[in-house]
Design an enzyme around this catalytic site. Sequence first.
Site, PDB file in Angstrom:
ATOM      1  N   LYS A 153       0.875  -1.184   0.000  1.00 51.48           N
ATOM      2  CA  LYS A 153       0.000   0.000   0.000  1.00 51.48           C
ATOM      3  C   LYS A 153       0.908   1.229   0.000  1.00 51.48           C
ATOM      4  CE  LYS A 153      -4.292   1.112   2.284  1.00 51.48           C
ATOM      5  NZ  LYS A 153      -5.116   1.413   1.127  1.00 51.48           N
TER       6      LYS A 153
HETATM    7  N1  PMP Z   1      -7.891  -2.492  -3.030  1.00 47.48           N
HETATM    8  C1  PMP Z   1      -7.339  -1.275  -2.914  1.00 47.48           C
HETATM    9  C2  PMP Z   1      -6.677  -0.685  -4.103  1.00 47.48           C
HETATM   10  C3  PMP Z   1      -7.406  -0.583  -1.697  1.00 47.48           C
HETATM   11  O1  PMP Z   1      -6.866   0.624  -1.576  1.00 47.48           O
HETATM   12  C4  PMP Z   1      -8.053  -1.178  -0.608  1.00 47.48           C
HETATM   13  C5  PMP Z   1      -8.153  -0.453   0.696  1.00 47.48           C
HETATM   14  N2  PMP Z   1      -7.024  -0.693   1.479  1.00 47.48           N
HETATM   15  C6  PMP Z   1      -8.598  -2.466  -0.785  1.00 47.48           C
HETATM   16  C7  PMP Z   1      -8.508  -3.089  -2.008  1.00 47.48           C
HETATM   17  C8  PMP Z   1      -9.270  -3.158   0.360  1.00 47.48           C
HETATM   18  O2  PMP Z   1      -8.298  -3.517   1.308  1.00 47.48           O
HETATM   19  P1  PMP Z   1      -8.636  -3.702   2.839  1.00 47.48           P
HETATM   20  O3  PMP Z   1      -9.764  -4.640   2.911  1.00 47.48           O
HETATM   21  O4  PMP Z   1      -7.393  -4.258   3.409  1.00 47.48           O
HETATM   22  O5  PMP Z   1      -8.994  -2.362   3.375  1.00 47.48           O
END
Ligand code: PMP
Length: 295
Positions: A153
């Site tokens: 991320k």
């Molecule tokens: N895909 C992307 C591109 C994201 O930014 C997120 C948010 N973090 C998610 C999927 C979902 O991830 P999570 O369930 O870990 O929040």
Amino acid sequence: MYYSNDTILFLNGKFIKAVDAHTDLYSQTLHYGFGAFEGIRAYNTLNGVKIFKAREHFDRLKNSCALVGIPFQYETEELIQIAYQLLRKNDLSDAYIRPLVYCGPQMSLVRPQDVYLMMCAWEWDKYHGDSLLKLCLSSYQRPNPNSIKIESKVTGHYVNSVLATSEAKVRGYDDALMLDMNGFVAEAPGANFFMEKEGTLYTPATGHILPGITRQTVLNICRELEIPVVEKNIKPEELEDADGAFLCGTAAEIAGIESIDAKPFRKEWADGLGTTVQEAYKCQVLEKSFSYVII
Ligand code: PMP
């Protein structure tokens, strides 16, 4: 909107007022998007204020840094303690927590030496995954996994997300659904995607998506509830005869999709598997028990 004169944030070992915090305008993160962050939720549960999947989020933050070579020294346990302290200092219960690992002054394209941690939090509505979304297929693709570290991320990756969501809003939709470089359904700009067809849920396989913590929670819920779920490459044509679909993410929670490119699904949201998953997820974040009867 995110902070007031009294808001406290964590910056490099100290809790200070947000209005007194400052950063270096020569930061490599500001210029090149080389930093890492997380989006985390805290809920006012039956057992007090709880950060949902705290360990998973802070482990991912450390992993995001490791994947791109940002030296980041904090331990997960330490980060969890900081997050709880931050909530207490700001008197927050239903909240969004945003840790950001950012780099010091560096105008060269080399790995940074100085790395800093900022963590802040703001009030976030109680469970809010209730309204249905109108999505459009985006003209933007998810990035080629050979050009970035898709599983991390990293701040700079989010240019792609901002472009896709902004385009969708300009076109009158709530958000976008993006394809990957091979033309398969990938994910939304900040959430993962599931669709239902004939009693089975399908979700894009990993490789071209951020494998979300909520996606994993949904997979676990499905295993517990014996809802069949398949991870595979999904062609956009397959969306046309799907019974239903939803997005899932820490911020989005479980958000039902009403239509994609103005084409509605075959089933009403209330009659689909998505509703069951949504209810189970809601119970999990609020630490309530959930019972499900297979009819
Ligand atoms: N895909 C992307 C591109 C994201 O930014 C997120 C948010 N973090 C998610 C999927 C979902 O991830 P999570 O369930 O870990 O929040």
